[in-house]
Motif scaffolding. Structure first.
Motif, mmCIF file in Angstrom:
data_model
loop_
_atom_site.group_PDB
_atom_site.id
_atom_site.type_symbol
_atom_site.label_atom_id
_atom_site.label_comp_id
_atom_site.label_asym_id
_atom_site.label_seq_id
_atom_site.Cartn_x
_atom_site.Cartn_y
_atom_site.Cartn_z
ATOM 1 N N ASP A 64 41.842 40.126 33.822
ATOM 2 C CA ASP A 64 41.650 40.022 35.262
ATOM 3 C C ASP A 64 40.313 40.700 35.550
ATOM 4 O OD1 ASP A 64 44.124 38.826 35.564
ATOM 5 O OD2 ASP A 64 45.131 40.686 36.114
ATOM 6 N N LEU A 65 39.389 39.964 36.177
ATOM 7 C CA LEU A 65 38.057 40.489 36.477
ATOM 8 C C LEU A 65 37.967 40.821 37.958
ATOM 9 C CD1 LEU A 65 35.977 37.800 34.561
ATOM 10 C CD2 LEU A 65 36.860 39.963 33.686
ATOM 11 N N ILE A 66 37.410 41.971 38.262
ATOM 12 C CA ILE A 66 37.190 42.385 39.644
ATOM 13 C C ILE A 66 35.708 42.707 39.780
ATOM 14 C CG2 ILE A 66 37.765 44.045 41.453
ATOM 15 C CD1 ILE A 66 40.408 44.559 39.928
ATOM 16 N N TYR A 67 35.020 41.948 40.621
ATOM 17 C CA TYR A 67 33.592 42.164 40.858
ATOM 18 C C TYR A 67 33.423 43.040 42.086
ATOM 19 C CZ TYR A 67 32.893 38.349 37.557
ATOM 20 O OH TYR A 67 32.908 37.571 36.440
ATOM 21 N N LEU A 68 32.595 44.082 41.960
ATOM 22 C CA LEU A 68 32.366 45.042 43.034
ATOM 23 C C LEU A 68 30.917 44.979 43.504
ATOM 24 C CD1 LEU A 68 34.088 48.123 41.353
ATOM 25 C CD2 LEU A 68 35.134 46.484 42.922
ATOM 26 N N ASP A 69 30.697 45.297 44.783
ATOM 27 C CA ASP A 69 29.319 45.411 45.271
ATOM 28 C C ASP A 69 28.816 46.834 44.995
ATOM 29 O OD1 ASP A 69 30.349 47.084 47.279
ATOM 30 O OD2 ASP A 69 30.053 45.632 48.884
ATOM 31 N N LYS A 70 27.609 47.148 45.461
ATOM 32 C CA LYS A 70 27.026 48.465 45.173
ATOM 33 C C LYS A 70 27.801 49.615 45.818
ATOM 34 C CE LYS A 70 23.726 48.273 48.950
ATOM 35 N NZ LYS A 70 22.343 48.339 49.345
ATOM 36 N N ASN A 71 28.659 49.305 46.815
ATOM 37 C CA ASN A 71 29.495 50.322 47.463
ATOM 38 C C ASN A 71 30.913 50.342 46.900
ATOM 39 O OD1 ASN A 71 27.446 51.187 49.307
ATOM 40 N ND2 ASN A 71 27.768 49.276 50.411
ATOM 41 N N CYS A 72 31.101 49.678 45.760
ATOM 42 C CA CYS A 72 32.402 49.603 45.064
ATOM 43 C C CYS A 72 33.470 48.889 45.889
ATOM 44 C CB CYS A 72 32.878 50.982 44.635
ATOM 45 S SG CYS A 72 31.856 51.703 43.354
ATOM 46 N N ARG A 73 33.052 47.919 46.701
ATOM 47 C CA ARG A 73 33.996 47.086 47.430
ATOM 48 C C ARG A 73 34.165 45.779 46.668
ATOM 49 N NH1 ARG A 73 31.051 48.241 52.970
ATOM 50 N NH2 ARG A 73 29.528 47.074 51.779
ATOM 51 N N VAL A 74 35.378 45.283 46.640
ATOM 52 C CA VAL A 74 35.678 44.045 45.915
ATOM 53 C C VAL A 74 35.006 42.867 46.616
ATOM 54 C CG1 VAL A 74 37.520 42.479 45.189
ATOM 55 C CG2 VAL A 74 37.867 44.956 45.063
ATOM 56 N N ILE A 75 34.267 42.071 45.831
ATOM 57 C CA ILE A 75 33.637 40.874 46.385
ATOM 58 C C ILE A 75 34.207 39.593 45.777
ATOM 59 C CG2 ILE A 75 31.503 41.969 47.106
ATOM 60 C CD1 ILE A 75 30.209 41.013 44.519
ATOM 61 N N GLU A 76 34.840 39.701 44.603
ATOM 62 C CA GLU A 76 35.470 38.537 43.990
ATOM 63 C C GLU A 76 36.461 38.981 42.928
ATOM 64 O OE1 GLU A 76 34.328 34.371 41.708
ATOM 65 O OE2 GLU A 76 32.732 35.595 42.517
ATOM 66 N N ILE A 77 37.515 38.174 42.758
ATOM 67 C CA ILE A 77 38.544 38.440 41.745
ATOM 68 C C ILE A 77 38.761 37.165 40.938
ATOM 69 C CG2 ILE A 77 40.980 38.993 41.357
ATOM 70 C CD1 ILE A 77 40.901 40.598 43.950
ATOM 71 N N VAL A 78 38.865 37.319 39.620
ATOM 72 C CA VAL A 78 39.198 36.199 38.735
ATOM 73 C C VAL A 78 40.409 36.644 37.923
ATOM 74 C CG1 VAL A 78 38.429 34.733 36.837
ATOM 75 C CG2 VAL A 78 36.795 35.482 38.577
ATOM 76 N N GLU A 79 41.506 35.915 38.037
ATOM 77 C CA GLU A 79 42.720 36.275 37.306
ATOM 78 C C GLU A 79 42.802 35.490 36.005
ATOM 79 O OE1 GLU A 79 46.417 36.973 39.599
ATOM 80 O OE2 GLU A 79 45.250 36.110 41.246
ATOM 81 N N SER A 80 43.272 36.155 34.970
ATOM 82 C CA SER A 80 43.541 35.556 33.653
ATOM 83 C C SER A 80 42.328 34.832 33.079
ATOM 84 C CB SER A 80 44.737 34.623 33.714
ATOM 85 O OG SER A 80 45.884 35.331 34.097
ATOM 86 N N TYR A 81 41.195 35.519 32.996
ATOM 87 C CA TYR A 81 39.998 34.962 32.384
ATOM 88 C C TYR A 81 40.087 35.095 30.886
ATOM 89 C CZ TYR A 81 35.211 34.394 30.877
ATOM 90 O OH TYR A 81 34.094 33.963 30.227
ATOM 91 N N PRO A 82 39.700 34.193 30.066
ATOM 92 C CA PRO A 82 39.413 32.809 30.426
ATOM 93 C C PRO A 82 40.707 32.070 30.659
ATOM 94 C CG PRO A 82 39.211 33.047 28.064
ATOM 95 C CD PRO A 82 39.553 34.420 28.619
ATOM 96 N N THR A 83 40.700 31.124 31.561
ATOM 97 C CA THR A 83 41.922 30.339 31.823
ATOM 98 C C THR A 83 42.147 29.380 30.684
ATOM 99 O OG1 THR A 83 40.624 28.805 33.153
ATOM 100 C CG2 THR A 83 41.805 30.526 34.339
ATOM 101 N N PHE A 84 43.345 29.339 30.215
ATOM 102 C CA PHE A 84 43.669 28.518 29.054
ATOM 103 C C PHE A 84 44.259 27.201 29.484
ATOM 104 C CE2 PHE A 84 43.817 32.883 27.541
ATOM 105 C CZ PHE A 84 42.966 32.793 26.472
#
Length: 84
Positions: A64-84
């Motif tokens: 599960d990937l969680i992308y954060l901005d420079k203020n550590c706020r979530v900007i995007e989430i990817v679940e179960s990477y890579p998707t099979f």
């Protein structure tokens, strides 16, 4: 390679995301090696700063990937990477 251990806390929802999060500044080669043998348990994670991408490699577990901005706020989430 010694990784700093942190906890990740969601202030909005007032809950912990992980209590054993390893923070690291990894080269793509080091990350590729780490992902090849990665086996995370509940509560564990890897905080990559700066984020340089995820190498095209044989990832053994879905991530599960969680992308954060420079203020550590979530900007995007990817679940179960890579998707099979």
């Amino acid at each position: 390679m010694e990784l700093q251990r942190l906890c990740a806390y969601n202030q909005t929802r007032e809950c912990f995301l992980g209590l054993e999060v390893a923070a690291a500044d990894l080269s793509l080669a080091a990350l590729k090696e780490l992902l090849g043998k990665l086996a995370l348990k509940s509560g564990e994670g890897l905080w990559m700063a700066p984020f340089r991408g995820i190498p095209d490699t044989n990832i053994r577990v879905p991530l599960d990937l969680i992308y954060l901005d420079k203020n550590c706020r979530v900007i995007e989430i990817v679940e179960s990477y890579p998707t099979f």
